[in-house]
Design a protein around this motif. Sequence first.
Motif, short mmCIF file in Angstrom:
data_model
loop_
_atom_site.label_atom_id
_atom_site.label_comp_id
_atom_site.label_asym_id
_atom_site.label_seq_id
_atom_site.Cartn_x
_atom_site.Cartn_y
_atom_site.Cartn_z
N PHE A 37 0.85 -1.19 0.00
CA PHE A 37 0.00 0.00 0.00
C PHE A 37 0.89 1.24 0.00
O PHE A 37 2.08 1.15 0.31
CB PHE A 37 -0.90 0.00 1.24
N ARG A 38 0.30 2.36 -0.32
CA ARG A 38 1.05 3.61 -0.27
C ARG A 38 0.13 4.74 0.21
O ARG A 38 -1.09 4.68 0.02
CB ARG A 38 1.67 3.96 -1.61
N GLN A 39 0.74 5.72 0.80
CA GLN A 39 -0.01 6.88 1.27
C GLN A 39 0.80 8.14 1.01
O GLN A 39 1.91 8.28 1.55
CB GLN A 39 -0.35 6.76 2.75
N GLU A 44 -5.64 9.38 1.10
CA GLU A 44 -5.93 8.13 1.77
C GLU A 44 -4.94 7.05 1.34
O GLU A 44 -4.33 7.13 0.28
CB GLU A 44 -7.36 7.67 1.45
N ARG A 45 -4.81 6.04 2.21
CA ARG A 45 -3.95 4.92 1.88
C ARG A 45 -4.55 4.16 0.69
O ARG A 45 -5.74 3.89 0.63
CB ARG A 45 -3.79 4.01 3.08
N TYR A 95 3.94 0.82 2.30
CA TYR A 95 3.80 -0.11 3.40
C TYR A 95 3.52 -1.52 2.86
O TYR A 95 2.79 -1.67 1.89
CB TYR A 95 2.63 0.27 4.30
N SER A 112 -7.35 -1.82 2.33
CA SER A 112 -6.48 -1.73 3.51
C SER A 112 -7.14 -2.28 4.77
O SER A 112 -6.44 -2.83 5.64
CB SER A 112 -6.05 -0.28 3.74
N TRP A 118 0.97 -4.31 9.87
CA TRP A 118 1.61 -3.36 8.96
C TRP A 118 3.05 -3.10 9.37
O TRP A 118 3.39 -3.10 10.56
CB TRP A 118 0.87 -2.02 8.99
#
Length: 128
Positions: A37-39, A44-45, A95, A112, A118
């Motif tokens: 995932f990325r933010q 938002e993630r 992440y 997510s 995480w």
Amino acid sequence: QLQLVESGGGLVQPGGSLRLSCTTTGFTLDYYGIGWFRQAPGKEREGVSCISSSGGFTDYSDSVKGRFTISRDNAKNTVYLQMNSLKPEDTAVYYCATDRSYFRSRACGLVSYEYNYWGQGTQVTGSS
């Protein structure tokens, strides 16, 4: 406790490449499906990619499809995210995550809230 550790982030010019790694402490990674995932700041993630425990199923968001590749090396207890043709909009903290529901999973997801474990993240910054 399922603990994950990301590495490999950095500063990269547009069009460049990076390979992120996700490894674990205290458990064997190869039994679990893993998501990346990325933010980005103020956003938002976002689910980027995921891989099933066997590696037989992978998924990608439309924004990275064709540029990013997820893989796993169970002998090294590591999941990789190869990122090519990077764009400034790929700038984010990345992440990796897993969940007990993905134990010996044949699939994976990019949502997510399906993941409860995480890592602390690794920064990827696209710079011109």
